[in-house]
Write an enzyme that holds these catalytic residues in place. Structure first.
Site, PDB file in Angstrom:
ATOM      1  CG  HIS A 163      -1.883  -1.088   1.352  1.00 16.86           C
ATOM      2  ND1 HIS A 163      -1.969  -1.911   2.442  1.00 16.86           N
ATOM      3  CD2 HIS A 163      -2.837  -1.533   0.486  1.00 16.86           C
ATOM      4  CE1 HIS A 163      -2.928  -2.796   2.263  1.00 16.86           C
ATOM      5  NE2 HIS A 163      -3.460  -2.602   1.076  1.00 16.86           N
ATOM      6  CB  SER A 184      -4.239  -6.939   4.742  1.00 18.13           C
ATOM      7  OG  SER A 184      -3.871  -5.682   4.224  1.00 18.13           O
ATOM      8  CE  LYS A 240     -11.173  -7.972   2.242  1.00 19.91           C
ATOM      9  NZ  LYS A 240     -10.107  -7.091   1.766  1.00 19.91           N
ATOM     10  NE  ARG A 299      -2.800  -7.345  -4.499  1.00 23.68           N
ATOM     11  CZ  ARG A 299      -3.511  -7.978  -3.595  1.00 23.68           C
ATOM     12  NH1 ARG A 299      -2.930  -8.445  -2.519  1.00 23.68           N
ATOM     13  NH2 ARG A 299      -4.807  -8.155  -3.763  1.00 23.68           N
TER      14      ARG A 299
HETATM   15  N1  COA Z   1      -0.271  -4.030  -1.979  1.00 25.07           N
HETATM   16  C1  COA Z   1      -0.603  -4.910  -1.027  1.00 25.07           C
HETATM   17  N2  COA Z   1      -1.851  -5.366  -0.848  1.00 25.07           N
HETATM   18  C2  COA Z   1      -2.773  -4.887  -1.684  1.00 25.07           C
HETATM   19  C3  COA Z   1      -2.494  -3.980  -2.693  1.00 25.07           C
HETATM   20  C4  COA Z   1      -1.160  -3.558  -2.830  1.00 25.07           C
HETATM   21  N3  COA Z   1      -0.800  -2.692  -3.770  1.00 25.07           N
HETATM   22  N4  COA Z   1      -3.629  -3.725  -3.371  1.00 25.07           N
HETATM   23  C5  COA Z   1      -4.573  -4.449  -2.777  1.00 25.07           C
HETATM   24  N5  COA Z   1      -4.073  -5.148  -1.764  1.00 25.07           N
HETATM   25  C6  COA Z   1      -4.751  -6.129  -0.935  1.00 25.07           C
HETATM   26  C7  COA Z   1      -5.227  -5.640   0.375  1.00 25.07           C
HETATM   27  O1  COA Z   1      -4.246  -5.834   1.361  1.00 25.07           O
HETATM   28  C8  COA Z   1      -6.415  -6.525   0.609  1.00 25.07           C
HETATM   29  O2  COA Z   1      -5.978  -7.775   1.090  1.00 25.07           O
HETATM   30  P1  COA Z   1      -6.907  -8.700   2.002  1.00 25.07           P
HETATM   31  O3  COA Z   1      -8.078  -9.091   1.152  1.00 25.07           O
HETATM   32  O4  COA Z   1      -6.027  -9.819   2.323  1.00 25.07           O
HETATM   33  O5  COA Z   1      -7.332  -7.884   3.177  1.00 25.07           O
HETATM   34  C9  COA Z   1      -6.988  -6.708  -0.787  1.00 25.07           C
HETATM   35  O6  COA Z   1      -5.926  -6.508  -1.644  1.00 25.07           O
HETATM   36  C10 COA Z   1      -8.059  -5.745  -1.183  1.00 25.07           C
HETATM   37  O7  COA Z   1      -8.541  -5.076  -0.109  1.00 25.07           O
HETATM   38  P2  COA Z   1      -8.728  -3.526   0.033  1.00 25.07           P
HETATM   39  O8  COA Z   1      -7.858  -2.739  -0.867  1.00 25.07           O
HETATM   40  O9  COA Z   1      -8.607  -3.198   1.459  1.00 25.07           O
HETATM   41  O10 COA Z   1     -10.138  -3.391  -0.504  1.00 25.07           O
HETATM   42  P3  COA Z   1     -11.431  -4.089   0.028  1.00 25.07           P
HETATM   43  O11 COA Z   1     -11.835  -5.040  -1.030  1.00 25.07           O
HETATM   44  O12 COA Z   1     -11.347  -4.582   1.407  1.00 25.07           O
HETATM   45  O13 COA Z   1     -12.414  -2.856   0.063  1.00 25.07           O
HETATM   46  C11 COA Z   1     -13.331  -0.817  -0.726  1.00 25.07           C
HETATM   47  C12 COA Z   1     -12.564  -2.061  -1.058  1.00 25.07           C
HETATM   48  C13 COA Z   1     -13.096  -0.352   0.675  1.00 25.07           C
HETATM   49  C14 COA Z   1     -12.823   0.255  -1.645  1.00 25.07           C
HETATM   50  C15 COA Z   1     -14.814  -1.122  -0.986  1.00 25.07           C
HETATM   51  O14 COA Z   1     -15.223  -2.199  -0.197  1.00 25.07           O
HETATM   52  C16 COA Z   1     -15.696   0.073  -0.674  1.00 25.07           C
HETATM   53  O15 COA Z   1     -15.699   1.023  -1.430  1.00 25.07           O
HETATM   54  N6  COA Z   1     -16.464   0.033   0.435  1.00 25.07           N
HETATM   55  C17 COA Z   1     -17.366   1.093   0.830  1.00 25.07           C
HETATM   56  C18 COA Z   1     -18.819   0.731   0.508  1.00 25.07           C
HETATM   57  C19 COA Z   1     -19.108   0.932  -0.944  1.00 25.07           C
HETATM   58  O16 COA Z   1     -19.089   2.029  -1.459  1.00 25.07           O
HETATM   59  N7  COA Z   1     -19.401  -0.178  -1.626  1.00 25.07           N
HETATM   60  C20 COA Z   1     -19.614  -0.192  -3.035  1.00 25.07           C
HETATM   61  C21 COA Z   1     -18.300  -0.348  -3.744  1.00 25.07           C
HETATM   62  S1  COA Z   1     -18.519  -0.636  -5.462  1.00 25.07           S
END
Ligand code: COA
Length: 159
Positions: free
Chosen positions: A17, A128, A41, A90
């Site tokens: 990140h 994560s 999650k 990624r």
């Molecule tokens: N390096 C390391 N890890 C990365 C990464 C990077 N460059 N890019 C993504 N990841 C990983 C994260 O660590 C995470 O890993 P995990 O699943 O093991 O926890 C995963 O990829 C993706 O998670 P994250 O980036 O935290 O996104 P998410 O899927 O948990 O949530 C939101 C995405 C928060 C943007 C989305 O849920 C959201 O917008 N929520 C608000 C409600 C909403 O508007 N919903 C409608 C959305 S269309």
């Protein structure tokens, strides 16, 4: 001012990140990291802990701030008057999920686009949940997370 929002669960923030933030903080005037409670999650860290860990890990980035929010991402983007959403990619497997989310957000808020940034190759395996699993099983995660996170993980896992 070009303001972008980098949303995610950040449970916890990783070097992956931070790599995305180091790249995008050179492109935008200001970035807000928006820490979200993802209902799908189960989190290890509370929202407050995640925000604190991010603050401690990004002190070298002057134009990056961190907040938490609940609700719909596009409402938050509108409230902040941001011009873009940042997401890291990624591998190809990230693309399908990310593309669906980007189209959904674009449909809800047509003026704002999602900007995708490629991860550094050495970080593409980091997630994560992978970090948490490795730490719980006694693995050394120091190459994957910033120091404040490594320390907090050890503290948390002792409890
Ligand atoms: N390096 C390391 N890890 C990365 C990464 C990077 N460059 N890019 C993504 N990841 C990983 C994260 O660590 C995470 O890993 P995990 O699943 O093991 O926890 C995963 O990829 C993706 O998670 P994250 O980036 O935290 O996104 P998410 O899927 O948990 O949530 C939101 C995405 C928060 C943007 C989305 O849920 C959201 O917008 N929520 C608000 C409600 C909403 O508007 N919903 C409608 C959305 S269309």
């Amino acid at each position: 001012m070009k303001l972008a929002v980098y949303p995610g669960s950040f449970d916890p923030i990783t070097r992956g990140h931070i790599d995305i933030l180091e790249k995008t903080s050179k492109i935008f005037d200001k970035i807000i990291i928006a820490v979200v409670h993802n209902i799908n999650k189960k989190a290890l860290f509370t929202l407050e802990e995640r925000v604190e860990l991010i603050k401690e890990s990004i002190s070298h980035l002057d134009n990056v701030e961190v907040e938490s929010f609940s609700g719909l991402l596009v409402d938050y983007i509108r409230e902040k008057k941001a011009c873009a959403i940042i997401r890291g990619l990624r591998t190809v497997s990230d693309f399908e999920y990310e593309a669906t989310m980007a189209y959904m957000n674009k449909n809800l808020l047509p003026d704002v686009d999602t900007i995708f940034v490629m991860s550094r190759p050495e970080y593409i395996f980091i997630s994560s949940s992978g970090v948490k699993e490795a730490a719980i099983l006694g693995g050394d995660v120091s190459a994957m997370v910033p120091l404040p996170v490594e320390k907090k993980l050890k503290e948390k896992l002792k409890q």
